[in-house]
Each structure stands twice: as C-alpha cells, then as structure tokens.
Design a protein around this motif. Sequence first.
Motif, PDB file in Angstrom:
ATOM      1  N   THR A   3      51.796  40.946   7.220  1.00  0.00           N
ATOM      2  CA  THR A   3      52.460  39.729   8.139  1.00  0.00           C
ATOM      3  C   THR A   3      52.052  39.663   9.554  1.00  0.00           C
ATOM      4  O   THR A   3      51.631  40.935   9.948  1.00  0.00           O
ATOM      5  N   ILE A   4      51.740  38.858  10.126  1.00  0.00           N
ATOM      6  CA  ILE A   4      51.509  38.376  11.590  1.00  0.00           C
ATOM      7  C   ILE A   4      52.803  38.271  12.278  1.00  0.00           C
ATOM      8  O   ILE A   4      53.768  37.309  11.890  1.00  0.00           O
ATOM      9  N   TYR A   5      53.190  38.743  13.416  1.00  0.00           N
ATOM     10  CA  TYR A   5      54.407  38.262  14.160  1.00  0.00           C
ATOM     11  C   TYR A   5      53.709  37.790  15.537  1.00  0.00           C
ATOM     12  O   TYR A   5      52.919  38.819  16.057  1.00  0.00           O
ATOM     13  N   TYR A   6      53.746  36.747  15.961  1.00  0.00           N
ATOM     14  CA  TYR A   6      53.300  36.174  17.052  1.00  0.00           C
ATOM     15  C   TYR A   6      53.870  35.787  18.080  1.00  0.00           C
ATOM     16  O   TYR A   6      55.010  34.796  17.881  1.00  0.00           O
ATOM     17  N   GLY A   7      53.933  36.115  19.461  1.00  0.00           N
ATOM     18  CA  GLY A   7      54.773  35.747  20.466  1.00  0.00           C
ATOM     19  C   GLY A   7      56.450  35.863  20.354  1.00  0.00           C
ATOM     20  O   GLY A   7      56.439  36.816  19.565  1.00  0.00           O
ATOM     21  N   ASP A  14      52.753  35.341   6.728  1.00  0.00           N
ATOM     22  CA  ASP A  14      52.385  36.129   5.625  1.00  0.00           C
ATOM     23  C   ASP A  14      51.005  35.700   5.032  1.00  0.00           C
ATOM     24  O   ASP A  14      50.789  34.629   4.836  1.00  0.00           O
ATOM     25  N   ILE A  15      49.981  36.859   5.101  1.00  0.00           N
ATOM     26  CA  ILE A  15      48.782  36.733   4.745  1.00  0.00           C
ATOM     27  C   ILE A  15      48.249  37.837   4.008  1.00  0.00           C
ATOM     28  O   ILE A  15      48.777  39.088   4.199  1.00  0.00           O
ATOM     29  N   GLU A  16      47.644  37.671   2.953  1.00  0.00           N
ATOM     30  CA  GLU A  16      46.989  38.600   2.063  1.00  0.00           C
ATOM     31  C   GLU A  16      46.541  39.752   2.817  1.00  0.00           C
ATOM     32  O   GLU A  16      46.000  39.609   3.802  1.00  0.00           O
ATOM     33  N   ASP A  17      46.792  40.903   2.474  1.00  0.00           N
ATOM     34  CA  ASP A  17      46.387  42.063   3.143  1.00  0.00           C
ATOM     35  C   ASP A  17      44.954  42.349   3.502  1.00  0.00           C
ATOM     36  O   ASP A  17      44.752  42.677   4.772  1.00  0.00           O
ATOM     37  N   ARG A  18      43.926  41.959   2.617  1.00  0.00           N
ATOM     38  CA  ARG A  18      42.699  42.187   2.678  1.00  0.00           C
ATOM     39  C   ARG A  18      42.272  41.075   3.814  1.00  0.00           C
ATOM     40  O   ARG A  18      41.358  41.317   4.627  1.00  0.00           O
ATOM     41  N   ALA A  19      42.634  39.923   3.669  1.00  0.00           N
ATOM     42  CA  ALA A  19      42.233  38.811   4.604  1.00  0.00           C
ATOM     43  C   ALA A  19      42.971  39.223   5.924  1.00  0.00           C
ATOM     44  O   ALA A  19      42.274  38.906   6.965  1.00  0.00           O
ATOM     45  N   LEU A  20      44.013  39.658   5.959  1.00  0.00           N
ATOM     46  CA  LEU A  20      44.600  40.048   7.309  1.00  0.00           C
ATOM     47  C   LEU A  20      44.009  41.076   7.948  1.00  0.00           C
ATOM     48  O   LEU A  20      43.806  41.132   9.197  1.00  0.00           O
ATOM     49  N   ALA A  21      43.685  42.139   7.198  1.00  0.00           N
ATOM     50  CA  ALA A  21      42.591  43.280   8.047  1.00  0.00           C
ATOM     51  C   ALA A  21      41.414  42.839   8.504  1.00  0.00           C
ATOM     52  O   ALA A  21      41.062  43.267   9.529  1.00  0.00           O
TER      53      ALA A  21
END
Length: 111
Positions: A3-7, A14-21
Amino acid sequence: MGTIYYGGSATPIDIEDRALAHLKVVIATKLRRGESFTVSWTHPEGHPGGRTTLWLHPSIPLRFTFSDPEPPELSREWLEELANSAHSSGGIVLVPGQVDGGPIEIAAAAD
C-alpha cells in the motif's frame, strides 16, 4: 499486496508487493534528487472504472507498507525501465498486473 499512502489522502493505493518494492526504489531516488514526476494506472477490476495519476513531489508525505515482511528480489532491468519512464513526459505507467497482483509488465511511456 502493498500500500502507498500519499499526502493527506485517506484513500490507500494497493499495489502488488513486488511491483511496489521496485516502484519504491525509483520513487525514493527521484524524490531524493528533488525531482517531481507522475505515476499513473488504470483502476483494476472490482474498483470503480477509470484511471488515476499521482503527481509525486518531494514535499508531499509518502509512506509504503508491504504485506510480506521480507523484501523481494529486485530486477535491475525493471528498475531501469521504471526509472527511464519516470524521466519521460508520460511518467511511470503501471499496468493492471502491477496494481492488482496479476502478471508483472511495464508499459512504455510516450515522450
């Protein structure tokens, strides 16, 4: 699923863990240099239709969370593709598999 929390947004992304890394490495590098850019994606199935683009800027708070406690192995090729697209006028464009956990691909951004 990471997960990304922005601002100040209360809506997590929600983004797949490997893609988010991979995305985290590129985002951190760009923001450390004081560079702003965009990240875009089409909403995955099961979510309201449409697409989203975030303008990432060093002054806006950003937090990454991962469901897996162990970091995944990173692909140098994928990092380079993401970094190159971040430098383009189209920014980073995530494809559906990167957002919802399907097959991982990278979309070429138009300059």
